[in-house]
Design an enzyme around this catalytic site. Structure first.
Site, short mmCIF file in Angstrom:
data_model
loop_
_atom_site.label_atom_id
_atom_site.label_comp_id
_atom_site.label_asym_id
_atom_site.label_seq_id
_atom_site.Cartn_x
_atom_site.Cartn_y
_atom_site.Cartn_z
N GLY A 169 0.83 -1.19 0.00
CA GLY A 169 0.00 0.00 0.00
C GLY A 169 0.87 1.24 0.00
O GLY A 169 1.31 1.72 -1.04
N GLY A 225 -29.68 12.08 17.64
CA GLY A 225 -30.18 10.81 17.11
C GLY A 225 -30.43 10.86 15.62
O GLY A 225 -30.23 9.86 14.91
N GLU A 233 -2.49 14.66 -6.17
CA GLU A 233 -3.50 13.79 -5.56
C GLU A 233 -3.73 14.18 -4.10
O GLU A 233 -4.88 14.26 -3.64
CB GLU A 233 -3.06 12.33 -5.63
CG GLU A 233 -4.03 11.38 -4.94
CD GLU A 233 -3.58 9.93 -4.95
OE1 GLU A 233 -4.31 9.09 -4.41
OE2 GLU A 233 -2.50 9.64 -5.49
N ILE A 245 -8.94 -0.13 -6.18
CA ILE A 245 -8.77 0.74 -7.35
C ILE A 245 -10.08 1.48 -7.67
O ILE A 245 -11.05 0.88 -8.12
CB ILE A 245 -8.30 -0.06 -8.57
CG1 ILE A 245 -7.05 -0.87 -8.22
CG2 ILE A 245 -8.05 0.88 -9.74
CD1 ILE A 245 -5.91 -0.07 -7.63
#
Length: 389
Positions: free
Chosen positions: A133, A342, A244, A159
């Site tokens: 990774g 909630g 990125e 991917i």
């Protein structure tokens, strides 16, 4: 909140993107979340509008604009309320097609970049493997040269766009030399023999983006589909990481903004003890803390984008942006769920999706821990007084 980085033409563009997102994306988010993918027609529509080629040269069908303009698009797209939509489009324009633009030949750009800009082909980038990774140099997928082609064998996982991609930019070992000098990138069409998708992965968040496992069994890749130079893929990957990571930081800021906006609106509408909950100091202060956290991440990210747009090296700045914004968005979205009480735990309120989508931001594109390791090394360089710091 206005920022000096964005000029009048950027803000005009922002208005048009915002209008498009509100009309043609947001109403369909729930449907796409259930289908676990965005339709190909969205890519085609974005291509028609030029949104997939903002930073790319006009020669290949792009708009020939800058990274700041693309940042506007990324921010407004993230505010559709679905991280999966941003991930699918972001993977296409932010990580899969840039290597072709930067290191591809003219022929490769005409064949693969142009149709991607038009939305006629969907692209993916495949680096991560089951056993590799963050440690990119440890990938095991191999491409061996045989005459006028390479034979590709191996697998990839996690991917984005992997299930529906028309082609994938794949990292593979092409030698047995030093670990940072034995990786190459290839453009691989998904219709080729030996290429297969194992399964569409079931994810906690980013539900509307398809994420797949890919397998390559003796896939013949023509030598003309080698991207750039052989054995220089690791360097290409590291350079591609900078944008990125800035895209992920930017989308984190935009998602956190969305969560805060929803929280403010909800706190004005929700009545408890005879008054809107926004009148309780503990919640007002909570939302102020959220806003401050967002602003810190925004300015770190914007500065890095500004420098990147000028062509400057931003390893330190982009890494800081990714590390801080990726953690910030989880903090903010978690508090947004708390403010909703909630209802924040109910699927009918989108804040729960923001919380789920936010969690990947400190993992994808390099974990926060890896970001800190990079920064440690950068800071050591700075302490030595290097002009590269």
């Amino acid at each position: 909140m206005a920022h000096w980085m964005f000029q009048e033409h950027h803000e005009m563009f922002r208005k048009s993107v915002k209008k498009f997102v509100e009309k043609e994306i947001t109403p369909y988010v729930e449907e796409w979340e259930e289908n676990e993918e965005v339709p190909k027609k969205l890519f085609e529509r974005l291509g028609e509008l030029g949104y997939l080629g903002i930073k790319y040269p006009k020669e290949y069908g792009g708009l020939g604009l800058d990274f700041i303009m693309e940042s506007v698009f990324i921010e407004e797209l993230a505010k559709c309320g679905s991280g999966g939509v941003g991930a699918a489009i972001g993977a296409h324009i932010g990580i899969a097609t840039p290597p072709i633009w930067r290191w591809g030949t003219h022929e490769q750009k005409k064949k693969y970049l142009t149709p991607a800009i038009q939305g006629k082909m969907i692209a993916a980038l495949a680096i991560t493997e089951p056993n590799a990774g963050s440690d990119v140099s440890s990938i095991e997928t191999r491409a061996e040269r045989h005459g006028d082609c390479y034979v590709l064998n191996g697998s990839k996982t996690f991917i984005t766009n992997g299930v529906n991609a028309d082609y994938v930019v794949i990292a593979a070992k092409t030698g047995d030399g030093p670990r940072h000098h034995n990786v190459s990138l290839f453009i691989v069409e998904t219709r080729w023999d030996g290429f297969s998708v194992g399964k569409k992965l079931d994810k906690l968040g980013w539900r509307s983006s398809d994420t797949g496992e890919l397998y390559f069994e003796n896939v013949k890749v023509p030598k003309e589909n080698l991207l750039g130079n052989e054995n220089e893929g690791f360097r290409y990957i590291m350079q591609n990481f900078q944008w990125e990571r800035l895209v992920m930081a930017l989308s984190s800021v935009a998602l956190a903004e969305k969560a805060l906006e929803d929280s403010i609106r909800y706190s004005k509408e929700r009545v408890q003890f005879g008054k809107p909950i926004c009148q309780f100091q503990v919640l007002r202060h909570k939302m102020v803390d959220m806003a401050i956290d967002i602003e810190k991440a925004r300015h770190i990210t914007y500065r890095a984008i500004y420098l990147y747009n000028q062509g400057k090296g931003v390893t330190t700045e982009a890494t800081m942006a990714k590390a801080y914004a990726g953690e910030m968005v989880s903090r903010v979205c978690d508090q947004a769920v708390q403010i909703h009480g909630g209802n924040g735990y109910m699927l009918e309120f989108p804040v729960q999706r923001y919380w789920r989508d936010a969690r990947i931001q400190s993992i994808g594109g390099g974990t926060t821990q890896i970001m800190r390791e990079i920064l440690v090394k950068r800071l050591e360089i700075m302490q030595e007084g290097s002009p590269e710091a």
